[in-house]
Design a protein around this motif. Structure first.
Motif, PDB file in Angstrom:
ATOM      1  N   THR A 297       6.314  43.110  41.356  1.00 24.82           N
ATOM      2  CA  THR A 297       6.535  43.078  42.857  1.00 24.82           C
ATOM      3  C   THR A 297       7.670  43.146  43.329  1.00 24.82           C
ATOM      4  OG1 THR A 297       4.257  42.418  43.211  1.00 24.82           O
ATOM      5  CG2 THR A 297       5.500  41.565  45.168  1.00 24.82           C
ATOM      6  N   LEU A 298       8.675  42.250  42.829  1.00 22.39           N
ATOM      7  CA  LEU A 298      10.049  42.392  43.269  1.00 22.39           C
ATOM      8  C   LEU A 298      10.601  43.243  42.644  1.00 22.39           C
ATOM      9  CD1 LEU A 298      12.573  40.250  44.155  1.00 22.39           C
ATOM     10  CD2 LEU A 298      12.444  39.775  41.843  1.00 22.39           C
ATOM     11  N   LYS A 299      11.024  44.047  41.900  1.00 18.72           N
ATOM     12  CA  LYS A 299      11.217  44.913  41.337  1.00 18.72           C
ATOM     13  C   LYS A 299      10.881  46.724  42.244  1.00 18.72           C
ATOM     14  CE  LYS A 299      11.217  43.737  36.439  1.00 18.72           C
ATOM     15  NZ  LYS A 299      10.700  44.816  35.212  1.00 18.72           N
ATOM     16  N   GLN A 300       9.767  46.343  43.096  1.00 18.72           N
ATOM     17  CA  GLN A 300       9.286  47.012  44.087  1.00 18.72           C
ATOM     18  C   GLN A 300       9.821  46.930  45.216  1.00 18.72           C
ATOM     19  OE1 GLN A 300       4.487  46.633  43.471  1.00 18.72           O
ATOM     20  NE2 GLN A 300       4.643  47.373  42.342  1.00 18.72           N
ATOM     21  N   LEU A 301       9.768  45.639  45.924  1.00 18.95           N
ATOM     22  CA  LEU A 301      10.915  45.194  46.787  1.00 18.95           C
ATOM     23  C   LEU A 301      12.088  45.883  47.060  1.00 18.95           C
ATOM     24  CD1 LEU A 301       8.799  41.642  47.201  1.00 18.95           C
ATOM     25  CD2 LEU A 301       8.403  43.949  49.105  1.00 18.95           C
ATOM     26  N   GLN A 302      12.760  45.307  46.193  1.00 18.31           N
ATOM     27  CA  GLN A 302      14.220  45.902  45.464  1.00 18.31           C
ATOM     28  C   GLN A 302      14.541  47.164  45.927  1.00 18.31           C
ATOM     29  OE1 GLN A 302      16.337  42.467  42.610  1.00 18.31           O
ATOM     30  NE2 GLN A 302      15.219  43.984  41.613  1.00 18.31           N
ATOM     31  N   ALA A 303      13.775  48.440  45.056  1.00 15.29           N
ATOM     32  CA  ALA A 303      13.747  49.544  44.834  1.00 15.29           C
ATOM     33  C   ALA A 303      14.368  49.983  46.648  1.00 15.29           C
ATOM     34  CB  ALA A 303      12.546  49.945  44.630  1.00 15.29           C
ATOM     35  N   LYS A 304      13.341  49.649  47.720  1.00 15.17           N
ATOM     36  CA  LYS A 304      13.609  49.598  49.076  1.00 15.17           C
ATOM     37  C   LYS A 304      14.801  49.865  49.539  1.00 15.17           C
ATOM     38  CE  LYS A 304       8.754  48.391  50.261  1.00 15.17           C
ATOM     39  NZ  LYS A 304       7.239  47.382  50.791  1.00 15.17           N
ATOM     40  N   HIS A 305      15.471  48.523  49.253  1.00 13.59           N
ATOM     41  CA  HIS A 305      16.702  49.261  49.637  1.00 13.59           C
ATOM     42  C   HIS A 305      18.075  49.401  48.555  1.00 13.59           C
ATOM     43  CE1 HIS A 305      15.481  48.313  53.649  1.00 13.59           C
ATOM     44  NE2 HIS A 305      14.548  47.235  52.745  1.00 13.59           N
ATOM     45  N   PHE A 306      17.546  48.905  47.514  1.00 19.88           N
ATOM     46  CA  PHE A 306      19.108  48.510  46.446  1.00 19.88           C
ATOM     47  C   PHE A 306      19.858  49.519  46.166  1.00 19.88           C
ATOM     48  CE2 PHE A 306      20.270  47.054  41.993  1.00 19.88           C
ATOM     49  CZ  PHE A 306      20.025  45.687  42.433  1.00 19.88           C
ATOM     50  N   PRO A 307      20.834  49.349  46.457  1.00 17.55           N
ATOM     51  CA  PRO A 307      22.090  50.323  46.574  1.00 17.55           C
ATOM     52  C   PRO A 307      21.454  51.547  45.459  1.00 17.55           C
ATOM     53  CG  PRO A 307      23.341  48.171  46.658  1.00 17.55           C
ATOM     54  CD  PRO A 307      21.315  48.249  46.024  1.00 17.55           C
ATOM     55  N   LYS A 308      22.238  52.854  45.701  1.00 16.34           N
ATOM     56  CA  LYS A 308      21.578  53.880  44.681  1.00 16.34           C
ATOM     57  C   LYS A 308      22.483  54.011  43.447  1.00 16.34           C
ATOM     58  CE  LYS A 308      20.172  57.034  47.654  1.00 16.34           C
ATOM     59  NZ  LYS A 308      20.761  58.452  48.411  1.00 16.34           N
ATOM     60  N   ASP A 309      24.019  52.763  44.212  1.00 15.56           N
ATOM     61  CA  ASP A 309      25.010  53.289  42.368  1.00 15.56           C
ATOM     62  C   ASP A 309      24.726  51.853  41.449  1.00 15.56           C
ATOM     63  OD1 ASP A 309      26.001  55.432  43.254  1.00 15.56           O
ATOM     64  OD2 ASP A 309      27.455  54.634  44.249  1.00 15.56           O
ATOM     65  N   GLY A 310      23.890  51.208  42.063  1.00 14.18           N
ATOM     66  CA  GLY A 310      23.456  49.484  41.084  1.00 14.18           C
ATOM     67  C   GLY A 310      24.881  48.888  41.831  1.00 14.18           C
ATOM     68  N   ILE A 311      24.372  47.119  42.053  1.00 18.06           N
ATOM     69  CA  ILE A 311      25.222  46.000  41.953  1.00 18.06           C
ATOM     70  C   ILE A 311      25.792  45.792  40.547  1.00 18.06           C
ATOM     71  CG2 ILE A 311      25.716  43.814  42.427  1.00 18.06           C
ATOM     72  CD1 ILE A 311      23.400  44.159  44.189  1.00 18.06           C
ATOM     73  N   PRO A 312      27.492  45.692  40.302  1.00 14.21           N
ATOM     74  CA  PRO A 312      27.917  45.817  39.005  1.00 14.21           C
ATOM     75  C   PRO A 312      28.209  44.013  38.982  1.00 14.21           C
ATOM     76  CG  PRO A 312      29.740  46.206  40.485  1.00 14.21           C
ATOM     77  CD  PRO A 312      28.371  46.067  42.003  1.00 14.21           C
ATOM     78  N   VAL A 313      27.517  44.020  37.832  1.00 13.40           N
ATOM     79  CA  VAL A 313      27.929  42.533  36.975  1.00 13.40           C
ATOM     80  C   VAL A 313      30.548  42.486  36.765  1.00 13.40           C
ATOM     81  CG1 VAL A 313      27.988  40.306  35.856  1.00 13.40           C
ATOM     82  CG2 VAL A 313      26.126  42.327  36.608  1.00 13.40           C
ATOM     83  N   PRO A 314      30.907  41.863  37.698  1.00  7.46           N
ATOM     84  CA  PRO A 314      32.766  41.897  36.687  1.00  7.46           C
ATOM     85  C   PRO A 314      32.498  41.120  35.967  1.00  7.46           C
ATOM     86  CG  PRO A 314      31.868  40.550  39.460  1.00  7.46           C
ATOM     87  CD  PRO A 314      30.663  41.492  38.429  1.00  7.46           C
ATOM     88  N   GLU A 315      33.800  42.136  35.206  1.00  4.68           N
ATOM     89  CA  GLU A 315      33.867  41.489  33.930  1.00  4.68           C
ATOM     90  C   GLU A 315      34.400  40.420  33.859  1.00  4.68           C
ATOM     91  OE1 GLU A 315      33.522  40.453  30.408  1.00  4.68           O
ATOM     92  OE2 GLU A 315      33.130  42.897  30.600  1.00  4.68           O
ATOM     93  N   SER A 316      34.366  38.707  33.924  1.00  2.61           N
ATOM     94  CA  SER A 316      35.315  38.279  33.716  1.00  2.61           C
ATOM     95  C   SER A 316      36.005  37.426  32.502  1.00  2.61           C
ATOM     96  CB  SER A 316      34.326  36.771  34.504  1.00  2.61           C
ATOM     97  OG  SER A 316      32.891  36.016  34.105  1.00  2.61           O
TER      98      SER A 316
END
Length: 564
Positions: A297-316
């Motif tokens: 359900t969360l995945k479906q809700l995220q799919a409505k607004h999630f950025p097309k290019d995704g959300i990067p996890v910075p390399e720390s």
């Protein structure tokens, strides 16, 4: 035979030239150029709600500021600051502390084996009380101290703003007047590219968790005695834990993006679902089903607004660097031909001296924290990492408190979350404290939110007060400014002011100063504890050695209640 020798010589020469070329490959652009670059303007929801300004958003402050304000200011020397963090720990344990003699920071030229850089990370979560929530510091507070630069670099989380703050403690030395300022983020984020903590990867050869580095420090210092209370040899587990804490801190920012950008401006149901799953995971990580119906359900809700290019996890994580090993063998010899050693004391002497830093020999590109790093990964709407990130904001004490408030079971709490109004999940940075207060249906005090009693934040680059026209201020500068000018606590910052006239007016308005300096009258009385400077301070011993007229002149500067 001569042709063979000549051929071998040519090949050897070619090999050396090739090696020198590879070793002398230009590094990244100068830091001053990187700091001037205008970042691509992001139109994301998170960038609008969590600004990238030097000063913290109005009404918010860093965890470091709150701790200093509530403990009567900045302790000195640095060992006392470490002691303060130890006192905050519920079990009285030391923070994670390491020595780095040859690092990669802006102040690397001011450190060496005899004067290593000290890095400190707080690593505890406080206990909750019936009326208050415990302090959480894991992944939220990091310090870096270079004694020869008289400067502490501070990276600490801002609970209310949902971001890390970059700060400097300048002029941090014996008898000096330290200044706590907010650093220029454009400079800091050239290395801290996610706006978060960074650290090297295993096996952490730069740290004194490695025996060879610890041994070099001991030889240079001609002693095994601890440096600023930090042991010269630390277990490698300390380096590993420091690395883990920076990873935790790094993902806080990612979680804020997942909470905001991943769910969208009108994604209250998405954020509600993310919280439900986060608490399930925090309560029973081993039994959590990442493929459950709720997760889908969360995945479906995220799919409505999630950025097309995704959300990067910075390399720390920076590649491991071995300053000692790099000098050994043929490779070390070749490198020495093109890259000189840094001499102690050269380069930047503070975090604003970029031109001096650029004169230092460059690091190899793959080791240079200035090099633009590719993300660890790019998250999509089909990832539920926001659940794990959100869970990391809550302490184990929080989960216990929530369960106790719901009869020891999670199910009633999940029902309550389903019934909360949408306004609770409106688009705003996630705050562990604010959410706990909602879930408990009552306000619980927290040490590090209220800023009404704090002095205004100051940005780096604002010049210190220069005394030219009001010489009567000099004694206050020598003996009082260290505690009462630039103190995060407003009640102790009564010598603030942008001009000499402002400072003098503030001092004269504080009538209590006359009594606090009347040693002859109150020494040995029940008011002796009110005398200033404090008896355990450097300023007290210096003022005691000064002429009695100095103290009288300071008292005369403040009008008495009965002046006619």
């Amino acid at each position: 035979m001569k042709k063979i020798i000549l051929g071998i010589a040519c090949l050897l020469g070619l090999a050396i030239i090739t090696a020198l070329t590879l070793l002398n490959t230009p590094s990244t652009p100068p830091i001053s150029d990187l700091a001037k670059q205008t970042p691509v303007k992001q139109l994301s929801l998170s960038s609008q709600l969590i600004p990238d300004t030097d000063l913290p958003p109005d009404g918010t402050r860093s965890l470091f500021d709150h701790l200093m304000a509530q403990n009567n200011g900045l302790p000195y020397p640095f060992s006392q600051l470490i002691q303060l963090l130890k006192q905050q720990h519920p079990e009285g344990l030391e923070p994670i502390s390491l020595l780095i003699p040859h690092g990669r920071s802006l102040l690397k030229g001011q450190a060496d084996d005899a004067h290593p850089r000290i890095v400190v990370a707080a690593d505890f979560d406080g206990h909750n009380a019936p009326a208050g929530l415990g302090l959480t510091t894991r992944g939220q507070l990091f310090l870096g101290f270079v004694e020869n630069a008289n400067e502490i670099e501070v990276l600490s989380y801002n609970e209310k703003a949902g971001r890390f703050e970059f700060q400097l403690v300048q002029n941090y030395c014996e008898g000096c007047v330290p200044r706590i300022v907010y650093a220029r983020r454009a400079i800091c984020t050239t290395c801290h590219q996610g706006g978060t903590p960074i650290f090297s990867q295993r096996p952490w050869n730069e740290t004194n968790g490695q025996q060879s580095t610890a041994a070099a420090i001991a030889v240079a210092r001609k002693s095994q005695q601890a440096y600023q209370s930090v042991a010269l040899q630390q277990p490698l587990a300390h380096s590993e834990r420091f690395d883990q804490l920076t990873d935790i801190g790094n993902f806080y920012q990612v979680t804020q993006r997942l909470w905001l950008d991943g769910c969208g401006a009108d994604g209250s149901q998405c954020r509600r679902q993310m919280l439900r799953l986060a608490l399930q995971y925090a309560d029973n990580a081993g039994g959590f089903d990442a493929n459950s119906t709720d997760a889908q359900t969360l995945k479906q809700l995220q799919a409505k607004h999630f950025p097309k290019d995704g959300i990067p996890v910075p390399e720390s994580d920076l590649l491991n660097r071995d300053p000692i090993g790099d000098k050994q063998g043929i490779k070390g010899w070749l490198r020495s031909l093109v890259t000189r050693d840094i001499q102690f004391g050269e380069g930047a002497k503070d975090n604003e001296d970029l031109s001096a830093f650029e004169k230092l020999p460059p690091l190899r590109k793959e080791l240079d924290p200035l090099t633009l790093r590719t993300p660890k990964q790019v998250l999509t709407a089909q990832d539920i990492d926001g659940v794990y990130g959100l869970a990391s904001f809550f302490s184990q004490a929080d989960i216990t408190t929530l369960l106790q408030a719901n009869g020891g079971h999670l199910a009633p709490l999940l029902v309550k979350i389903s019934q909360l109004p949408d306004t609770v999940f409106a688009a705003k940075p996630f705050s562990r404290v604010a959410m706990m207060q909602v879930l408990l249906a009552k306000n619980r005090d927290y040490c590090c939110l209220n800023t009404t009693e704090m002095s205004p934040p100051v940005v780096s680059g604002v010049p210190p007060l220069v005394i030219k026209h009001k010489p009567e201020l000099q004694a206050f500068a020598d003996y009082c400014f260290a505690c009462h000018r630039g103190n995060p606590a407003q009640r102790l910052n009564f010598m603030a002011g942008a001009t000499e006239e402002d400072v003098l007016a503030n001092i004269q308005a504080k009538k209590e100063i006359r009594d606090a300096l009347d040693w002859a009258r109150y020494e040995g009385s029940d008011k002796a504890s009110k005398l200033m400077p404090p008896r355990d301070s450097i300023q007290y011993h210096k003022l005691k050695q000064a002429d009695e007229k100095t103290r009288q002149q300071m008292r005369d500067t403040v009008p008495s209640l009965f002046d006619f």
